[in-house]
Write a protein that holds these residues in place. Structure first.
Motif, PDB file in Angstrom:
ATOM      1  N   PRO A  54    -124.998  62.210  18.913  1.00 39.46           N
ATOM      2  CA  PRO A  54    -125.195  62.572  20.327  1.00 39.46           C
ATOM      3  C   PRO A  54    -123.922  62.461  21.171  1.00 39.46           C
ATOM      4  N   GLU A  55    -123.927  63.191  22.277  1.00 36.27           N
ATOM      5  CA  GLU A  55    -122.861  63.159  23.288  1.00 36.27           C
ATOM      6  C   GLU A  55    -122.610  61.746  23.796  1.00 36.27           C
ATOM      7  N   ALA A  56    -123.663  60.930  23.813  1.00 33.74           N
ATOM      8  CA  ALA A  56    -123.561  59.590  24.418  1.00 33.74           C
ATOM      9  C   ALA A  56    -122.686  58.639  23.599  1.00 33.74           C
ATOM     10  N   ILE A  57    -122.348  59.005  22.370  1.00 28.47           N
ATOM     11  CA  ILE A  57    -121.442  58.147  21.580  1.00 28.47           C
ATOM     12  C   ILE A  57    -120.083  58.098  22.283  1.00 28.47           C
ATOM     13  N   GLY A  58    -119.569  56.891  22.489  1.00 24.05           N
ATOM     14  CA  GLY A  58    -118.262  56.734  23.141  1.00 24.05           C
ATOM     15  C   GLY A  58    -118.369  56.506  24.638  1.00 24.05           C
ATOM     16  N   LYS A  59    -119.601  56.546  25.168  1.00 28.38           N
ATOM     17  CA  LYS A  59    -119.766  56.404  26.623  1.00 28.38           C
ATOM     18  C   LYS A  59    -120.342  55.033  27.003  1.00 28.38           C
ATOM     19  N   GLY A  60    -120.240  54.736  28.295  1.00 32.13           N
ATOM     20  CA  GLY A  60    -120.894  53.533  28.837  1.00 32.13           C
ATOM     21  C   GLY A  60    -120.198  52.235  28.494  1.00 32.13           C
ATOM     22  N   TRP A  61    -118.863  52.292  28.347  1.00 36.71           N
ATOM     23  CA  TRP A  61    -118.135  51.065  27.987  1.00 36.71           C
ATOM     24  C   TRP A  61    -117.673  50.294  29.226  1.00 36.71           C
ATOM     25  N   GLY A  62    -117.767  48.982  29.158  1.00 36.46           N
ATOM     26  CA  GLY A  62    -117.243  48.141  30.238  1.00 36.46           C
ATOM     27  C   GLY A  62    -116.745  46.810  29.695  1.00 36.46           C
ATOM     28  N   PRO A  63    -115.850  46.137  30.440  1.00 40.56           N
ATOM     29  CA  PRO A  63    -115.260  44.851  30.022  1.00 40.56           C
ATOM     30  C   PRO A  63    -116.024  43.643  30.548  1.00 40.56           C
ATOM     31  N   ASN A  64    -117.298  43.819  30.911  1.00 37.29           N
ATOM     32  CA  ASN A  64    -118.120  42.735  31.463  1.00 37.29           C
ATOM     33  C   ASN A  64    -117.469  42.129  32.704  1.00 37.29           C
ATOM     34  N   GLY A  65    -116.687  42.919  33.411  1.00 42.23           N
ATOM     35  CA  GLY A  65    -116.092  42.474  34.675  1.00 42.23           C
ATOM     36  C   GLY A  65    -115.128  41.306  34.556  1.00 42.23           C
ATOM     37  N   ASN A  66    -114.516  41.122  33.382  1.00 38.63           N
ATOM     38  CA  ASN A  66    -113.647  39.943  33.154  1.00 38.63           C
ATOM     39  C   ASN A  66    -112.403  39.935  34.050  1.00 38.63           C
ATOM     40  N   VAL A  67    -112.149  38.783  34.650  1.00 42.33           N
ATOM     41  CA  VAL A  67    -110.904  38.540  35.394  1.00 42.33           C
ATOM     42  C   VAL A  67    -110.468  37.103  35.110  1.00 42.33           C
ATOM     43  N   MET A  68    -109.200  36.901  34.774  1.00 40.72           N
ATOM     44  CA  MET A  68    -108.703  35.532  34.586  1.00 40.72           C
ATOM     45  C   MET A  68    -107.738  35.177  35.717  1.00 40.72           C
ATOM     46  N   LEU A  69    -107.781  33.917  36.123  1.00 42.43           N
ATOM     47  CA  LEU A  69    -106.881  33.476  37.194  1.00 42.43           C
ATOM     48  C   LEU A  69    -106.644  31.977  37.095  1.00 42.43           C
ATOM     49  N   GLY A  70    -105.575  31.535  37.755  1.00 39.31           N
ATOM     50  CA  GLY A  70    -105.276  30.114  37.812  1.00 39.31           C
ATOM     51  C   GLY A  70    -105.041  29.674  39.245  1.00 39.31           C
ATOM     52  N   ARG A  71    -105.367  28.397  39.527  1.00 34.53           N
ATOM     53  CA  ARG A  71    -105.089  27.804  40.837  1.00 34.53           C
ATOM     54  C   ARG A  71    -104.159  26.614  40.652  1.00 34.53           C
ATOM     55  N   ALA A  72    -103.283  26.418  41.619  1.00 30.70           N
ATOM     56  CA  ALA A  72    -102.378  25.266  41.593  1.00 30.70           C
ATOM     57  C   ALA A  72    -103.051  24.103  42.312  1.00 30.70           C
ATOM     58  N   ASN A  73    -103.121  22.962  41.655  1.00 31.63           N
ATOM     59  CA  ASN A  73    -103.773  21.809  42.272  1.00 31.63           C
ATOM     60  C   ASN A  73    -102.781  20.920  43.018  1.00 31.63           C
ATOM     61  N   HIS A  74    -103.330  20.110  43.942  1.00 29.17           N
ATOM     62  CA  HIS A  74    -102.512  19.091  44.600  1.00 29.17           C
ATOM     63  C   HIS A  74    -102.101  18.024  43.583  1.00 29.17           C
TER      64      HIS A  74
ATOM     65  N   GLU B  35    -114.873  55.744  28.917  1.00 32.88           N
ATOM     66  CA  GLU B  35    -115.265  56.500  27.721  1.00 32.88           C
ATOM     67  C   GLU B  35    -114.192  56.389  26.661  1.00 32.88           C
ATOM     68  N   PHE B  36    -114.593  56.501  25.426  1.00 28.84           N
ATOM     69  CA  PHE B  36    -113.648  56.640  24.330  1.00 28.84           C
ATOM     70  C   PHE B  36    -113.493  58.122  24.016  1.00 28.84           C
TER      71      PHE B  36
END
Ligand code: FAD
Length: 501
Positions: A306-326, A382-383
């Protein structure tokens, strides 16, 4: 030579694949699993620790790479990656333009390298992403089943309060609470009793010795100890390693023919094997299963896919970050590699975020708090099949990651304001504060109900199934392996009841 035949073949040995093979084996069906990576847990080298740690990586760290590629790429802008020898190592970072995807390689797939966080999604969100799946049945039956079989356990809250190794999590919790944000314990497949004994000096250290993304030598209930052990225990399942499936075609008898590349441990091709099967299960992960299907469609081998092969891909909204502490907010030189706490703002109407409080196990005080935020980002990619390299290319653009950054920023601006702290801008190679050029959570490419029916049966081709993260439509709102496992259990129950005689 005629192709060797196996009644059922499962490609891959990650979560979806392991569920499929186990249930096939229990049903008495001889099943062959094909895994491109190596077997890690029964080494004959005399080394009782198959995996290397994060501070002293060697060739075992990464899949066919000349350098390590850490998610935190730099510290005070110094490159912290190391030169290594090319080897069929355990962690792969697959590059696709603006997005690269971390995956595990070897018997156990992602379970070998992941952070062991075993979180079921919020029920309302599960119903939103897969509206055609009976959520009642999932939460009554298949999520509890997956949790039991995966060996999910919970941290003792009293021990958490006193453990030196979770000081970093307690510091982040205090900061979150000061900003009015809620935190929650995260269930795990890392054995928390083992971890407590690690801290007491009674057993060899693993989570407390900087072991995570290049594998854990102790303590973690990876799939080789759970589903795959049970699969092999049926006597009907065998695993062939360093077997990379390259092509799928239809056999004259209505079954499937596979072309498999045989690898040595330096990644060289040392031969090919032809295999035939009646029932074919794709559990090569979102990237692997999608590529196999796309290649089969675009080369004409399975032209009716089917056409749908390769569609609907997402990275689960991943974001990485760091904070500097006192300076007074020390996070500790000893940090458990296994996260145990998350900041839960998933119900925020504008910026839903579930952020795991991640370790930075460097062995020295860093005054650093790290997070992996999971956000709700509607963008999908999409792929496409690239004929010149015979591979699938993921067409995710950097700007598609902006909604994820906006949500993470909304949460962590609040946290910084309340604590008078700032972001770190030295961690990701340049001066960016939010890193979303990679994901740990690739999802989609053969979405349930679109590329397949509601049980993972690929449209147009009988006895061909997808059983892994490719089925999920780009997002689960939490770390995904419990969802992948539970969905595979549900689908296999139906497939075994209806498709075998
Ligand atoms: P995978 O587990 O990716 O398994 C696919 C397998 O197929 C691999 O072994 C691969 O080598 C093999 N394969 C691929 N192509 C072929 C081929 N052509 N031929 C033969 N074999 C092939 N999730 C959580 O829920 N909690 C966490 O704490 C967490 N932390 C993570 C940390 C890291 C560093 C990473 C990388 C991931 C993490 N994840 C986590 C994500 C989780 O591991 C994945 O969602 C999960 O492993 C996906 O399962 P799967 O069955 O789709 O495929």
């Amino acid at each position: 030579a005629p192709a060797e035949h196996s009644p059922a073949v499962v490609i891959g040995t990650g979560y979806g694949a392991a569920v499929a093979a186990r249930r096939l084996g229990e049903a008495g069906i001889p099943t062959l699993m094909l895994e491109m990576g190596r077997q890690w847990t029964e080494l004959e080298t005399g080394d009782s620790n198959p995996f290397c740690d994060m501070l002293r990586p060697d060739k075992r760290a990464m899949w066919l790479a000349e350098r390590t590629e850490m998610p935190l790429a730099s510290f005070l802008w110094f490159d912290i990656n190391r030169k290594i020898d090319r080897y069929t190592g355990v962690l792969d970072r697959v590059h696709h333009g603006d997005m690269s995807v971390y995956v595990g390689r070897g018997v156990g797939g992602g379970s070998l390298v992941n952070g062991a966080m075993a979180v079921a999604p919020k029920r309302e969100y599960f119903a939103e992403i897969l509206p055609s799946v009976d959520a009642g049945e999932m939460y009554r039956k298949y999520f509890p089943l997956a949790e039991t079989e995966l060996g999910v356990n919970h941290i003792d809250p009293d021990w958490f309060e006193t453990s030196r190794a979770y000081r970093y999590a307690r510091v982040s919790r205090a900061h979150a609470h000061k900003a009015g944000l809620a935190t929650t314990f995260v269930p795990s497949v890392y054995d928390f009793d083992y971890m407590r004994r690690e801290e007491n000096g009674e057993v060899p250290r693993s989570a407390l010795a900087g072991e995570v993304i290049y594998g854990n030598n102790h303590g973690k209930r990876s799939l080789d100890q759970t589903y795959l052990a049970a699969a092999l225990g049926t006597g009907n399942v065998t695993i062939s390693t360093l077997h990379e499936v390259r092509a799928i075609e239809r056999a004259a008898d209505g079954g499937y023919l596979l072309t498999v590349r045989l690898l040595d441990e330096s990644g060289e091709t040392i031969g090919t094997r032809q295999l035939s099967t009646r029932y074919l299960f794709l559990g090569a992960g979102s990237l692997g299963s999608t590529e196999l299907l796309l290649r089969a469609r675009e080369t004409g081998a399975l032209a009716e896919l089917p056409e749908a092969i390769g569609k609907g891909w997402g990275p689960n909204g991943n974001v990485m970050l760091g904070r500097a502490n006192h300076v007074w907010d020390t996070t500790g030189a000893l940090q458990s590699g296994m996260p145990a706490l998350g900041i839960d703002a998933w119900d925020d109407p504008r910026h839903p975020v579930f952020a795991e409080i991640a370790p930075a196990p460097a062995g020295v005080e860093l005054w650093l708090s790290v997070y992996l935020a999971i956000t709700k980002n509607p963008e999908r990619a999409e792929f496409s099949y690239d004929r010149s390299t015979d591979s699938a290319r993921l067409n995710w653009r950097a700007d598609q990651g902006e909604p994820s950054i906006a949500s993470a920023k909304a949460m962590f601006d609040k946290l910084n304001r309340a604590n008078k702290t700032i972001y770190r801008s030295d961690l990701f190679g340049d001066t960016r504060r939010f890193e979303n050029r990679f994901t740990y959570h690739p999802l989609g490419g053969a979405v349930l109900g679109e590329a397949t029916d509601l049980y993972g049966r690929v449209h147009g081709y009988p006895r061909l199934y997808v059983t892994d993260g490719a089925l999920l439509p780009g997002s689960t709102g939490v770390n995904p392996f419990v969802t992948i496992t539970a969905l595979a259990e549900r689908n296999m129950a139906r497939v075994l009841a209806e498709d075998f005689d």
